[in-house]
Design a protein around this motif. Structure first.
Motif, PDB file in Angstrom:
ATOM      1  N   ASP A  15      40.122  43.630  36.167  1.00 40.45           N
ATOM      2  CA  ASP A  15      39.900  42.581  37.257  1.00 40.45           C
ATOM      3  C   ASP A  15      40.825  41.407  36.907  1.00 40.45           C
ATOM      4  O   ASP A  15      41.186  41.229  35.859  1.00 40.45           O
ATOM      5  CB  ASP A  15      38.501  42.034  37.234  1.00 40.45           C
ATOM      6  N   ALA A  16      41.257  40.490  38.057  1.00 38.80           N
ATOM      7  CA  ALA A  16      41.614  39.363  37.721  1.00 38.80           C
ATOM      8  C   ALA A  16      41.888  38.673  39.166  1.00 38.80           C
ATOM      9  O   ALA A  16      41.190  39.058  40.071  1.00 38.80           O
ATOM     10  CB  ALA A  16      43.268  39.804  37.719  1.00 38.80           C
ATOM     11  N   LEU A  17      41.986  37.422  38.909  1.00 39.25           N
ATOM     12  CA  LEU A  17      42.070  36.384  40.225  1.00 39.25           C
ATOM     13  C   LEU A  17      43.486  36.553  40.860  1.00 39.25           C
ATOM     14  O   LEU A  17      44.327  37.071  40.417  1.00 39.25           O
ATOM     15  CB  LEU A  17      41.941  34.960  39.675  1.00 39.25           C
ATOM     16  N   ARG A  19      45.475  34.967  44.908  1.00 41.33           N
ATOM     17  CA  ARG A  19      45.440  34.035  45.801  1.00 41.33           C
ATOM     18  C   ARG A  19      46.007  34.899  47.032  1.00 41.33           C
ATOM     19  O   ARG A  19      46.937  35.332  46.976  1.00 41.33           O
ATOM     20  CB  ARG A  19      45.984  32.488  45.830  1.00 41.33           C
ATOM     21  N   LEU A  50      38.159  43.698  46.718  1.00 41.21           N
ATOM     22  CA  LEU A  50      38.397  41.864  46.640  1.00 41.21           C
ATOM     23  C   LEU A  50      37.026  41.452  46.803  1.00 41.21           C
ATOM     24  O   LEU A  50      36.340  41.709  47.925  1.00 41.21           O
ATOM     25  CB  LEU A  50      39.370  41.605  47.885  1.00 41.21           C
ATOM     26  N   ARG A  51      36.927  40.208  46.166  1.00 40.51           N
ATOM     27  CA  ARG A  51      35.528  39.284  46.501  1.00 40.51           C
ATOM     28  C   ARG A  51      35.909  38.216  46.371  1.00 40.51           C
ATOM     29  O   ARG A  51      36.592  37.473  45.727  1.00 40.51           O
ATOM     30  CB  ARG A  51      34.549  39.891  45.409  1.00 40.51           C
ATOM     31  N   TRP A  52      34.959  37.402  47.178  1.00 37.90           N
ATOM     32  CA  TRP A  52      35.476  35.825  47.370  1.00 37.90           C
ATOM     33  C   TRP A  52      33.997  35.405  48.005  1.00 37.90           C
ATOM     34  O   TRP A  52      33.536  35.733  48.815  1.00 37.90           O
ATOM     35  CB  TRP A  52      36.571  35.372  48.173  1.00 37.90           C
ATOM     36  N   GLU A  56      32.983  40.467  50.480  1.00 29.24           N
ATOM     37  CA  GLU A  56      33.789  41.786  49.749  1.00 29.24           C
ATOM     38  C   GLU A  56      34.573  42.418  50.643  1.00 29.24           C
ATOM     39  O   GLU A  56      34.010  42.762  51.820  1.00 29.24           O
ATOM     40  CB  GLU A  56      32.672  42.429  49.193  1.00 29.24           C
ATOM     41  N   GLU A  86      41.315  32.244  47.241  1.00 28.47           N
ATOM     42  CA  GLU A  86      41.314  32.812  45.877  1.00 28.47           C
ATOM     43  C   GLU A  86      40.150  34.036  46.091  1.00 28.47           C
ATOM     44  O   GLU A  86      39.073  33.833  46.196  1.00 28.47           O
ATOM     45  CB  GLU A  86      40.994  31.753  44.652  1.00 28.47           C
ATOM     46  N   THR A  88      38.833  37.737  43.776  1.00 26.47           N
ATOM     47  CA  THR A  88      38.694  38.117  42.208  1.00 26.47           C
ATOM     48  C   THR A  88      38.957  39.808  42.619  1.00 26.47           C
ATOM     49  O   THR A  88      38.456  40.370  43.624  1.00 26.47           O
ATOM     50  CB  THR A  88      37.307  38.360  41.729  1.00 26.47           C
ATOM     51  N   GLN A  89      40.058  40.501  42.033  1.00 25.66           N
ATOM     52  CA  GLN A  89      40.390  41.737  42.231  1.00 25.66           C
ATOM     53  C   GLN A  89      39.739  42.515  41.164  1.00 25.66           C
ATOM     54  O   GLN A  89      39.639  42.214  40.022  1.00 25.66           O
ATOM     55  CB  GLN A  89      41.870  41.873  42.012  1.00 25.66           C
ATOM     56  N   HIS A  90      39.175  43.595  41.819  1.00 30.34           N
ATOM     57  CA  HIS A  90      38.514  44.655  40.939  1.00 30.34           C
ATOM     58  C   HIS A  90      39.048  45.988  41.418  1.00 30.34           C
ATOM     59  O   HIS A  90      38.981  46.335  42.390  1.00 30.34           O
ATOM     60  CB  HIS A  90      37.099  44.744  40.929  1.00 30.34           C
TER      61      HIS A  90
END
Length: 240
Positions: A15-17, A19, A50-52, A56, A86, A88-90
């Motif tokens: 996972d990672a942030l 934009r 992708l979650r923000w 999702e 922004e 969060t990638q999973h």
């Protein structure tokens, strides 16, 4: 490709942030940095989420877009994260790790079968290579044991880089006839299996791989198909 290629920096990162920098004309999402490997070189693109905030988007697949873009295609007609958001990638780690194991195992299959590779495909639990060879292998079991013996040596799998000119001077590094190494950036990524006197393979590749061969586990060679007068397709399976 747009932004940092996080999958190349660390294939084990889950996972990672990121934009959102744009939406594609087909309804996909483009990030400033991506964890998702895009479809290419016989390896499927990653899937995941992708979650923000409380929202999702399920990522069906990552693909190459226009120019150097990587586009994350949604599973359904999902709500897309807005530009400049922004997220969060999973990634779907089980699927990615399966691709890593199979991809590295196929490199080793190309070591024990001394013919040019004319095609290939990678899945989560199996893959195949097409070889420019006129006859089927006489002893498939022996080939399987040779691949497994290399796996069990627990060799390191590392990346290296050479210039376009160095590759031109060493054309034997290119085993795959159907896929040309990406050029244009002035340097080309190599995957090296084993180091020093223990090196068993070195070839251009942009895909994701395990860090050591023992992570592949047990393999089995499946059916061998005749795909033309000079072509044999060999399937490789990961054993449970």
């Amino acid at each position: 490709m747009t932004g940092a290629l996080l999958f190349r920096d660390d294939a084990y990162r889950k996972d990672a942030l990121g934009r959102v920098v744009a939406h594609s004309s087909e309804g996909g999402v483009i990030l400033d940095r991506t964890l998702f490997y895009p479809t290419g070189g016989g390896q499927p693109g990653d899937s995941g989420w992708l979650r923000w905030g409380s929202a999702e988007m399920e990522v069906a697949v990552a693909v190459k877009g226009q120019g150097d873009q990587i586009v994350l295609q949604p599973r359904d007609a999902a709500i897309l994260p807005p530009v400049d958001c922004e997220v969060t990638q999973h990634i779907d780690w089980d699927r990615r790790f399966g691709h890593m194991r199979v991809h590295t195992a196929l490199h080793l299959l190309s070591v024990v079968v001394p013919f040019d590779v004319s095609g290939g495909s990678i899945g989560q639990a199996k893959g195949r290579l097409d070889f420019n060879m006129p006859d089927s292998p006489e002893d498939k079991r022996a080939l399987q044991e040779q691949v497994q013996a290399i796996i069990d040596r627990d060799l390191p799998v590392v990346e290296d880089w050479i210039t376009d000119a160095e590759l031109d001077a060493n054309p034997q590094l290119v085993k795959t006839m159907s896929v040309s190494p990406p050029r244009g950036a002035g340097h080309i990524r190599l995957i090296r299996i084993g180091t020093g006197a223990d090196q068993v393979d070195l070839q251009p590749c942009g895909g994701t791989h395990v860090g050591r061969t023992a992570e592949i586990g047990r393999i089995r060679l499946g059916k061998v198909e005749k795909k033309g007068r000079q072509n044999r397709r060999i399937y490789l399976h990961l054993e449970p």
